[in-house]
Every structure is written in structure tokens, then in C-alpha cells.
Design a protein around this motif. Structure first.
Motif, PDB file in Angstrom:
ATOM      1  N   ILE A  93      -8.615  22.169 -43.596  1.00  0.00           N
ATOM      2  CA  ILE A  93      -8.804  20.756 -43.935  1.00  0.00           C
ATOM      3  C   ILE A  93      -7.548  20.201 -44.600  1.00  0.00           C
ATOM      4  CG2 ILE A  93     -10.047  19.250 -45.552  1.00  0.00           C
ATOM      5  CD1 ILE A  93     -12.610  20.654 -44.671  1.00  0.00           C
ATOM      6  N   GLU A  94      -6.916  20.970 -45.455  1.00  0.00           N
ATOM      7  CA  GLU A  94      -5.656  20.530 -46.058  1.00  0.00           C
ATOM      8  C   GLU A  94      -4.622  20.228 -44.973  1.00  0.00           C
ATOM      9  OE1 GLU A  94      -4.372  23.484 -48.811  1.00  0.00           O
ATOM     10  OE2 GLU A  94      -5.578  22.662 -50.455  1.00  0.00           O
ATOM     11  N   THR A  95      -4.573  21.071 -43.959  1.00  0.00           N
ATOM     12  CA  THR A  95      -3.621  20.853 -42.862  1.00  0.00           C
ATOM     13  C   THR A  95      -3.928  19.546 -42.136  1.00  0.00           C
ATOM     14  OG1 THR A  95      -3.291  23.236 -42.555  1.00  0.00           O
ATOM     15  CG2 THR A  95      -2.704  21.805 -40.708  1.00  0.00           C
ATOM     16  N   LEU A  96      -5.211  19.269 -41.887  1.00  0.00           N
ATOM     17  CA  LEU A  96      -5.584  18.016 -41.228  1.00  0.00           C
ATOM     18  C   LEU A  96      -5.160  16.804 -42.065  1.00  0.00           C
ATOM     19  CD1 LEU A  96      -9.182  18.774 -39.868  1.00  0.00           C
ATOM     20  CD2 LEU A  96      -7.065  18.608 -38.552  1.00  0.00           C
ATOM     21  N   VAL A  97      -5.377  16.874 -43.374  1.00  0.00           N
ATOM     22  CA  VAL A  97      -4.978  15.769 -44.253  1.00  0.00           C
ATOM     23  C   VAL A  97      -3.462  15.575 -44.204  1.00  0.00           C
ATOM     24  CG1 VAL A  97      -4.917  14.925 -46.629  1.00  0.00           C
ATOM     25  CG2 VAL A  97      -6.979  16.049 -45.757  1.00  0.00           C
ATOM     26  N   ASP A  98      -2.717  16.676 -44.227  1.00  0.00           N
ATOM     27  CA  ASP A  98      -1.254  16.584 -44.173  1.00  0.00           C
ATOM     28  C   ASP A  98      -0.786  15.951 -42.862  1.00  0.00           C
ATOM     29  OD1 ASP A  98      -0.830  17.671 -46.683  1.00  0.00           O
ATOM     30  OD2 ASP A  98      -0.695  19.728 -45.931  1.00  0.00           O
ATOM     31  N   VAL A  99      -1.395  16.338 -41.768  1.00  0.00           N
ATOM     32  CA  VAL A  99      -1.017  15.786 -40.456  1.00  0.00           C
ATOM     33  C   VAL A  99      -1.300  14.290 -40.411  1.00  0.00           C
ATOM     34  CG1 VAL A  99      -1.618  15.759 -38.001  1.00  0.00           C
ATOM     35  CG2 VAL A  99      -1.236  17.935 -39.173  1.00  0.00           C
ATOM     36  N   ALA A 100      -2.487  13.896 -40.877  1.00  0.00           N
ATOM     37  CA  ALA A 100      -2.855  12.469 -40.858  1.00  0.00           C
ATOM     38  C   ALA A 100      -1.914  11.660 -41.741  1.00  0.00           C
ATOM     39  CB  ALA A 100      -4.301  12.293 -41.309  1.00  0.00           C
ATOM     40  N   LEU A 101      -1.641  12.152 -42.944  1.00  0.00           N
ATOM     41  CA  LEU A 101      -0.768  11.426 -43.862  1.00  0.00           C
ATOM     42  C   LEU A 101       0.635  11.282 -43.286  1.00  0.00           C
ATOM     43  CD1 LEU A 101      -0.413  10.057 -46.583  1.00  0.00           C
ATOM     44  CD2 LEU A 101       0.017  12.310 -47.603  1.00  0.00           C
ATOM     45  N   ALA A 102       1.171  12.363 -42.736  1.00  0.00           N
ATOM     46  CA  ALA A 102       2.518  12.302 -42.151  1.00  0.00           C
ATOM     47  C   ALA A 102       2.565  11.333 -40.973  1.00  0.00           C
ATOM     48  CB  ALA A 102       2.947  13.704 -41.703  1.00  0.00           C
ATOM     49  N   HIS A 103       1.511  11.319 -40.180  1.00  0.00           N
ATOM     50  CA  HIS A 103       1.461  10.418 -39.027  1.00  0.00           C
ATOM     51  C   HIS A 103       1.619   8.966 -39.458  1.00  0.00           C
ATOM     52  CE1 HIS A 103       0.052   8.657 -35.218  1.00  0.00           C
ATOM     53  NE2 HIS A 103      -0.720   7.887 -35.960  1.00  0.00           N
ATOM     54  N   PHE A 104       0.853   8.561 -40.461  1.00  0.00           N
ATOM     55  CA  PHE A 104       0.885   7.156 -40.882  1.00  0.00           C
ATOM     56  C   PHE A 104       2.129   6.823 -41.699  1.00  0.00           C
ATOM     57  CE2 PHE A 104      -3.821   7.572 -40.260  1.00  0.00           C
ATOM     58  CZ  PHE A 104      -3.932   6.602 -39.274  1.00  0.00           C
ATOM     59  N   VAL A 105       2.566   7.758 -42.541  1.00  0.00           N
ATOM     60  CA  VAL A 105       3.757   7.502 -43.357  1.00  0.00           C
ATOM     61  C   VAL A 105       4.973   7.249 -42.469  1.00  0.00           C
ATOM     62  CG1 VAL A 105       5.415   8.590 -44.929  1.00  0.00           C
ATOM     63  CG2 VAL A 105       2.957   8.701 -45.421  1.00  0.00           C
ATOM     64  N   ASN A 106       5.006   7.911 -41.331  1.00  0.00           N
ATOM     65  CA  ASN A 106       6.144   7.763 -40.417  1.00  0.00           C
ATOM     66  C   ASN A 106       6.041   6.541 -39.521  1.00  0.00           C
ATOM     67  OD1 ASN A 106       7.490  10.066 -41.345  1.00  0.00           O
ATOM     68  ND2 ASN A 106       6.294  11.406 -40.001  1.00  0.00           N
ATOM     69  N   LEU A 107       4.960   5.784 -39.627  1.00  0.00           N
ATOM     70  CA  LEU A 107       4.822   4.549 -38.868  1.00  0.00           C
ATOM     71  C   LEU A 107       5.264   3.377 -39.729  1.00  0.00           C
ATOM     72  CD1 LEU A 107       1.329   4.973 -37.132  1.00  0.00           C
ATOM     73  CD2 LEU A 107       3.574   5.225 -36.088  1.00  0.00           C
ATOM     74  N   SER A 108       6.133   2.549 -39.198  1.00  0.00           N
ATOM     75  CA  SER A 108       6.562   1.387 -39.967  1.00  0.00           C
ATOM     76  C   SER A 108       5.413   0.377 -40.060  1.00  0.00           C
ATOM     77  CB  SER A 108       7.778   0.723 -39.315  1.00  0.00           C
ATOM     78  OG  SER A 108       7.451   0.251 -38.021  1.00  0.00           O
ATOM     79  N   GLY A 109       5.322  -0.292 -41.184  1.00  0.00           N
ATOM     80  CA  GLY A 109       4.326  -1.343 -41.354  1.00  0.00           C
ATOM     81  C   GLY A 109       2.983  -0.884 -41.867  1.00  0.00           C
ATOM     82  N   ILE A 110       2.783   0.416 -42.063  1.00  0.00           N
ATOM     83  CA  ILE A 110       1.515   0.903 -42.599  1.00  0.00           C
ATOM     84  C   ILE A 110       1.584   0.898 -44.118  1.00  0.00           C
ATOM     85  CG2 ILE A 110      -0.058   2.869 -42.792  1.00  0.00           C
ATOM     86  CD1 ILE A 110      -0.163   1.510 -40.102  1.00  0.00           C
ATOM     87  N   ASP A 111       0.727   0.093 -44.746  1.00  0.00           N
ATOM     88  CA  ASP A 111       0.728  -0.040 -46.198  1.00  0.00           C
ATOM     89  C   ASP A 111      -0.385   0.762 -46.862  1.00  0.00           C
ATOM     90  OD1 ASP A 111       2.886  -1.892 -46.201  1.00  0.00           O
ATOM     91  OD2 ASP A 111       1.493  -3.478 -45.605  1.00  0.00           O
ATOM     92  N   SER A 112      -1.460   1.034 -46.121  1.00  0.00           N
ATOM     93  CA  SER A 112      -2.574   1.779 -46.707  1.00  0.00           C
ATOM     94  C   SER A 112      -3.262   2.609 -45.632  1.00  0.00           C
ATOM     95  CB  SER A 112      -3.581   0.828 -47.359  1.00  0.00           C
ATOM     96  OG  SER A 112      -4.217   0.019 -46.374  1.00  0.00           O
ATOM     97  N   ILE A 113      -3.959   3.642 -46.078  1.00  0.00           N
ATOM     98  CA  ILE A 113      -4.707   4.525 -45.176  1.00  0.00           C
ATOM     99  C   ILE A 113      -6.096   4.738 -45.773  1.00  0.00           C
ATOM    100  CG2 ILE A 113      -4.773   6.758 -43.990  1.00  0.00           C
ATOM    101  CD1 ILE A 113      -1.767   7.053 -44.862  1.00  0.00           C
ATOM    102  N   GLU A 114      -7.123   4.579 -44.959  1.00  0.00           N
ATOM    103  CA  GLU A 114      -8.486   4.870 -45.413  1.00  0.00           C
ATOM    104  C   GLU A 114      -9.014   6.095 -44.695  1.00  0.00           C
ATOM    105  OE1 GLU A 114     -13.057   3.141 -45.223  1.00  0.00           O
ATOM    106  OE2 GLU A 114     -11.386   1.727 -45.040  1.00  0.00           O
ATOM    107  N   TRP A 115      -9.473   7.066 -45.474  1.00  0.00           N
ATOM    108  CA  TRP A 115     -10.167   8.246 -44.945  1.00  0.00           C
ATOM    109  C   TRP A 115     -11.606   8.122 -45.420  1.00  0.00           C
ATOM    110  CZ3 TRP A 115      -7.549  13.055 -43.147  1.00  0.00           C
ATOM    111  CH2 TRP A 115      -8.468  14.037 -42.765  1.00  0.00           C
TER     112      TRP A 115
END
Length: 261
Positions: free
Chosen positions: A54-76
Motif C-alpha cells: 500500500i505504501e508503494t501504491l501511495v508513492d506511485v500515485a503521489l509521484a504521478h500527480f506531482v509530476n503533472l503541471s497544474g495539479i494543486d491538490s490530490i484527494e484519496w
């Protein structure tokens, strides 16, 4: 099939990202981008994943959005009935903040579509015009204490222009909106969502919101939907229970916000 099983099967993953600008898949996760720079994580379940997985899934999701320009927030969006060992701590340790726990409410539309007596000076109307939508959003902004309600007016108008199955229902007394709520049918499912329910304080306790719920249930049945679903706060839960919905689980949004440069 139980209400909760129907919820898990029909309202998670694809149904949650229908209106996204883009969606990427990683294992069980759907990583969606919504207007306004919002990232959103959906999945049917995380069964089979241990805390490290589960930690790996969270890391993958966070990295995905952080690397996208224009993303200010993420909801899980977590669910109380899921088996997801270590998910909360994994999210919090990576900067996600838990918001208020909400109840997942479901009711059968046929049971909710019952006659409800209204005060003689109150009329139910479907909001369609710009002026009607403005009046509805202004009332909801006051009830929810949201000073940014004007921003939602154009968003709401755009939504009903693009999707005429979305219905905005209001209760009007003396030309004034005193209660309101949305009906949002979920394409490809047997569900329609009840959202945005609000009633002015001085008009509560008169059956107005139950009447709005019953009207939306009738509309849902006409659209071929069998169930109504809503996520609500603890304040709203008793109101929806009196209208005929039952609590089947809880949901807690965890939100990550990008730090300003």
C-alpha cells in the motif's frame, strides 16, 4: 446483492472518474485529473496488498500527480469498510491530511418516492435558468458558510448545459429559494446521487427537504435508476435517515496540497 455490494461494484473506479479530464491506471488505482487542478485517486478495493504494498501504491500515485503541471491538490477517498492495512498512516506520512468523516448513505428510490406534505406556501421547482441557478447557489452558500459560492454558479450552469440528466431541484416560498438539492444519475449504473442538500435554518423541520428527496427519487425512477446514494456529514445523516436512506459505510477524504513555490 446488498446495498454496500452494489455501491462497491457500481460506484467506484470508472463511475467516480467519468467527468475527469484524463485518467491513468496503475494496478487497482485510477489516477484522474479534474478541472481546477484536482487530482483524484479511485479504486474498487486494495485486497491482497500488505502495508508495504500500500505504501508503494501511495508513492506511485503521489509521484504521478506531482509530476503533472497544474495539479494543486490530490484527494484519496478512503472507505471505512475496506481492508487496506496501513493506508491512513501511509497517506499522512506523505503529507495527506484527513478531512471530516462522512457517512455513505443509500436508499431504494421506489421506497423514497412517497408523497410528503409541504407547507401551503412552498412549491418545488426544477432550476433551469441562470437566475434560478444563481438563487439556488446563493442560498446554499449561505447555509454552508461558503463565501465563494459565486464561483460555483458558472460551474453548475456549465454542468447542466453539458449533461441534461443532472437535475437541480429547489423549494421556493414567496419567490425565495429556501431549500435545494441536486440529482446526478450515474451513467451505466442503477444509481443516482443526491448532492448539495441545504435548507435555510428558519425553514427546517417542516418536511421540505424530505419532499425534495422524494421528488428526486421520482425523477431517478423515471430515469431508470433503482438506488439513491449520498455522502453526508454527521449533521446531515439524521435528515437523510428520516428521508429513508440508510448508512452502509463511512468515507474519509485524505487531501494533499502542493506547497507554494
Amino acid at each position: 446483492m446488498t446495498h454496500l455490494a452494489a455501491y462497491d461494484r457500481e460506484l467506484r473506479t470508472d463511475a467516480e472518474v467519468t467527468h475527469a479530464l484524463s485518467v491513468a491506471a496503475h494496478g487497482p488505482l485510477r489516477l484522474a485529473v479534474f478541472p481546477g487542478g484536482r487530482g483524484f485517486v479511485s479504486y474498487a478495493d486494495l485486497d491482497g496488498f500488505d502495508p508495504r504494498g500500500i505504501e508503494t501504491l501511495v508513492d506511485v500515485a503521489l509521484a504521478h500527480f506531482v509530476n503533472l503541471s497544474g495539479i494543486d491538490s490530490i484527494e484519496w477517498k478512503t472507505r471505512g469498510h475496506d481492508r487496506a492495512p496501513g493506508l491512513g498512516p501511509a497517506l499522512e506520512s506523505r503529507g495527506f491530511v484527513p478531512e471530516e468523516v462522512e457517512s455513505v448513505m443509500i436508499g431504494e428510490a421506489a421506497l423514497l418516492a412517497q408523497p410528503v406534505d409541504l407547507p401551503s406556501d412552498v412549491e418545488l421547482r426544477r432550476a433551469r435558468t441562470d437566475a434560478e441557478v444563481f438563487a439556488m447557489e446563493e442560498m446554499q452558500g449561505r447555509v454552508f458558510g461558503d463565501p465563494r459560492w459565486r464561483v460555483r454558479v458558472e460551474t453548475t450552469l456549465q454542468r447542466i448545459r453539458e449533461d441534461d440528466s443532472v437535475e437541480l431541484w429547489t423549494a421556493v416560498a414567496g419567490g425565495r429559494v429556501v431549500s435545494a438539492g441536486r440529482l446526478e444519475p450515474v451513467a451505466g449504473t442503477s444509481f443516482a446521487g443526491l448532492w448539495g442538500g441545504a435548507t435555510l435554518t428558519e425553514w427546517r423541520g417542516r418536511g421540505i427537504y424530505r419532499a425534495l428527496t422524494a421528488q428526486r427519487a421520482r425523477s431517478a425512477l423515471a430515469l431508470g435508476k433503482s438506488y439513491l446514494q449520498s455522502d453526508c456529514t454527521e449533521f446531515s445523516r439524521p435528515i437523510l435517515e428520516r428521508a429513508g436512506l440508510v448508512k452502509v459505510s463511512t468515507t474519509t477524504p485524505y487531501v494533499w496540497t502542493r506547497s507554494p513555490d
